[in-house]
Write a protein that holds these residues in place. Structure first.
Motif, PDB file in Angstrom:
ATOM      1  N   VAL A 369      50.403  21.410  17.955  1.00 43.91           N
ATOM      2  CA  VAL A 369      49.035  21.546  18.478  1.00 43.91           C
ATOM      3  C   VAL A 369      48.089  20.916  17.448  1.00 43.91           C
ATOM      4  O   VAL A 369      47.910  21.469  16.360  1.00 43.91           O
ATOM      5  N   ALA A 371      45.153  20.938  16.244  1.00 43.88           N
ATOM      6  CA  ALA A 371      43.871  21.654  16.206  1.00 43.88           C
ATOM      7  C   ALA A 371      43.640  22.226  14.818  1.00 43.88           C
ATOM      8  O   ALA A 371      44.560  22.764  14.197  1.00 43.88           O
ATOM      9  N   ARG A 397      49.856  22.030  13.386  1.00 42.36           N
ATOM     10  CA  ARG A 397      49.529  20.606  13.249  1.00 42.36           C
ATOM     11  C   ARG A 397      50.772  19.801  12.920  1.00 42.36           C
ATOM     12  O   ARG A 397      50.866  18.622  13.294  1.00 42.36           O
ATOM     13  N   THR A 412      40.650  25.047  18.826  1.00 42.01           N
ATOM     14  CA  THR A 412      39.536  24.112  18.902  1.00 42.01           C
ATOM     15  C   THR A 412      39.606  23.151  17.713  1.00 42.01           C
ATOM     16  O   THR A 412      40.508  23.231  16.894  1.00 42.01           O
ATOM     17  N   LEU A 414      39.959  19.768  17.957  1.00 43.39           N
ATOM     18  CA  LEU A 414      41.120  18.958  18.298  1.00 43.39           C
ATOM     19  C   LEU A 414      41.052  17.596  17.617  1.00 43.39           C
ATOM     20  O   LEU A 414      40.020  16.910  17.655  1.00 43.39           O
ATOM     21  N   ASP A 415      42.134  17.185  16.994  1.00 42.58           N
ATOM     22  CA  ASP A 415      42.244  15.847  16.417  1.00 42.58           C
ATOM     23  C   ASP A 415      42.762  14.910  17.502  1.00 42.58           C
ATOM     24  O   ASP A 415      43.807  15.154  18.123  1.00 42.58           O
ATOM     25  N   ARG A 416      42.034  13.821  17.706  1.00 40.07           N
ATOM     26  CA  ARG A 416      42.334  12.925  18.818  1.00 40.07           C
ATOM     27  C   ARG A 416      42.838  11.573  18.331  1.00 40.07           C
ATOM     28  O   ARG A 416      42.502  11.114  17.236  1.00 40.07           O
ATOM     29  N   ALA A 422      43.946  14.074  22.788  1.00 41.07           N
ATOM     30  CA  ALA A 422      44.654  14.958  21.870  1.00 41.07           C
ATOM     31  C   ALA A 422      45.961  15.329  22.555  1.00 41.07           C
ATOM     32  O   ALA A 422      45.991  15.554  23.773  1.00 41.07           O
ATOM     33  N   VAL A 424      49.243  17.809  22.826  1.00 36.56           N
ATOM     34  CA  VAL A 424      50.030  19.005  22.539  1.00 36.56           C
ATOM     35  C   VAL A 424      51.463  18.700  22.970  1.00 36.56           C
ATOM     36  O   VAL A 424      51.709  18.319  24.117  1.00 36.56           O
ATOM     37  N   CYS A 445      38.896  22.334  24.233  1.00 31.44           N
ATOM     38  CA  CYS A 445      39.809  23.254  23.566  1.00 31.44           C
ATOM     39  C   CYS A 445      41.055  23.418  24.424  1.00 31.44           C
ATOM     40  O   CYS A 445      41.123  22.919  25.561  1.00 31.44           O
TER      41      CYS A 445
END
Length: 502
Positions: A369, A371, A397, A412, A414-416, A422, A424, A445
């Motif tokens: 994830v 985030a 991460r 929240t 989020l790294d894009r 982003a 998952v 989120c």
């Protein structure tokens, strides 16, 4: 002035409408050819003066159009009187124009071809030899009044080939024939795209592209199934079962929870039904148990729509549509909501699929994830603060097994990727296959839920990964809440990309 209710009988005349660039002429000709019906384009009924006026860049007035519409109507009446069948194409931008052609003619089916401004403009710029200049598109869109429910229109998106658009129309027409070909062995009269017989979740539609298939149901517009290479990547529900645990459901006009169901908006105190009564919350919106209407259909896509009417606790009017489309990268989902009312409306959206990579329990599945923050919650599942994931059990991460961690957690920050998504990822312990959930436009989120509160044998069988436009309780806190003025649109995009299943 509304039209007569649809009788379910096959139409005798099909009226194809849309702005310039929608492809109505090409689609209309294809329909007429495949059905063996007569064809006329409304342009044929324009006077020479009308053509000169439009070629000079001067839009026609309503009074200019009255004799033109009357001429089209007389021609349709003659076709009907002679016992014939026909396809007619016409811009018919305003409701009044369509009423002139449809009211009193129940044998006429209205088909509306819809496309984005950008797509329509690019098509007009590319075509030549037509008296309609592309710079009149803006005036047409300004005049356009899209068909209302009481016009009983078939709505089909035009972001595909004319052949696919025409096939959708045939599949959706009352009395549509089953799969087959025309007498000459050419284009199909209609492909086998009718809905599966209704069950506890209403009708359903199976999408197919290569090794991928998906099933979407009428109840709540939910995603029931996604299979790749014979392997199910969703823990969904069967055709004979009701939906439990929110599986695949759309969450509109808020995802997750609203504490006490009570919130204030623009000076008003509003009370939602407490749909999670044991915790005193309103949960997952108002459209989960509504039957959605199919608006367009191809072999690998379906567009459904519904209206969220004003009601206690949410006195706002929304038009909501969801499109599911299988593509080379997997399944894409787009949820659009338009505020069609007269008041500004609070809005949030999410969706609730349960992902599986074939493990008996989620404990051994490997989760990523991207985030930086996690929302801390109280015993009711309501946020009480935000904290960094660093140094906590919630730091996914870097990919790692879920283990015995219980998750019903919003992430929240989020790294894009450079393309704005982003990702998952849920992977099999072998690392050889898995599925990525893409968080695109409108996602702020993501909620991850390991199903610990579900009854056996559903408990910890799959991981719900929920794309959301706002965190839990946004109606009360205002955090990332979307505020939709009248006429405004919100778009949420997410998707599923399988890997290792070739």
């Amino acid at each position: 002035m509304g039209r007569e209710e649809a009788t379910g009988e096959p139409p005798r005349v099909v009226l194809v409408v849309g702005v310039a660039g929608s492809g109505k002429t090409t689609v209309g000709r294809l329909l007429a050819e495949w059905l063996g019906w007569a064809y006329r384009d409304a342009d044929d009924f324009h006077s020479a003066a009308d053509r000169t006026r439009m070629a000079a860049g001067r839009p026609l007035t309503d009074s200019d159009r009255e004799p033109w519409l009357a001429a089209i109507g007389r021609w349709m009446d003659q076709v009907l009187a002679d016992g014939g069948h026909a396809v007619v194409t016409c811009s018919a931008l305003k409701r009044a124009y369509r009423d002139a052609l449809l009211v009193g003619r129940p044998e006429v089916l209205l088909v509306y071809l819809h496309g984005s401004r950008e797509l329509l403009r690019s098509r007009l710029a590319a075509r030549g030899g037509h008296f309609f200049p592309s710079d009149l598109l803006d005036s047409q869109l300004a005049d356009l009044q899209e068909p209302e429910p009481d016009e009983h229109a078939l709505v089909v998106e035009v972001d595909q080939s004319p052949e696919d658009v025409a096939t959708e129309v045939l599949a959706l027409m009352p009395g549509s024939p089953s799969a087959g070909s025309d007498a000459a062995g050419g284009a199909p009269v209609a492909r086998a795209r009718s809905a599966v017989p209704a069950g506890p979740t209403g009708s359903s539609w199976r999408l197919v592209r290569g090794s991928q298939s998906a099933v979407v149901v009428q109840l709540g517009g939910a995603l029931r199934e996604y299979v790749v290479g014979g392997r199910s990547l969703l823990d969904g529900f069967s055709a004979e079962s009701a939906i439990t645990g929110g599986r695949g459901q759309l969450l509109v006009p808020w995802p997750n929870r609203v504490g006490d169901g009570r919130y204030r908006f623009e000076g008003r105190s509003l009370q939602l039904p407490l749909s999670e009564a044991e915790k005193g919350n309103a949960i997952h919106g108002l459209l989960r148990w509504s039957l959605w209407t199919p608006l367009a259909r191809t072999d690998d896509s379906v567009l459904l729509g519904t209206t969220l009417c004003p009601q206690p606790g949410y006195p706002f009017l929304l038009d909501v549509r969801v499109e599911y489309r299988l593509g080379p990268d997997g399944l894409g989902v787009v949820v659009r909501a338009v505020n069609t009312g007269t008041e500004t409306a609070p809005y949030g959206v999410g969706q609730h699929p349960y992902l599986t990579v074939g493990t008996d329990l989620v404990d051994s599945a490997v989760l990523t994830v991207p985030a930086r923050y996690v929302l801390r919650t109280d015993e009711r599942g309501l946020p009480v603060g935000r904290k960094s994931v660093a140094g906590t059990p919630y730091d996914f991460r870097a990919a790692r097994p879920i283990g015995d961690l219980r998750l019903d957690t919003a992430f929240t920050g989020l790294d894009r990727l450079p393309d704005g998504h982003a990702i998952v990822r849920l992977a099999h312990p072998s690392g050889q296959h898995g599925i990525d959930l893409r968080l695109g436009e409108g996602t702020r989120c993501v909620q991850v839920y390991t199903g610990d509160t579900l009854p056996e044998p559903e408990r910890r069988r799959a991981v719900a990964v929920e794309a959301m436009s706002c965190p839990p309780d946004a109606f009360r806190t205002g955090t990332d809440l979307t505020v939709l003025p009248p006429g405004a649109t919100h778009v949420l995009r997410w998707g599923l990309s399988p890997w290792g299943y070739a």
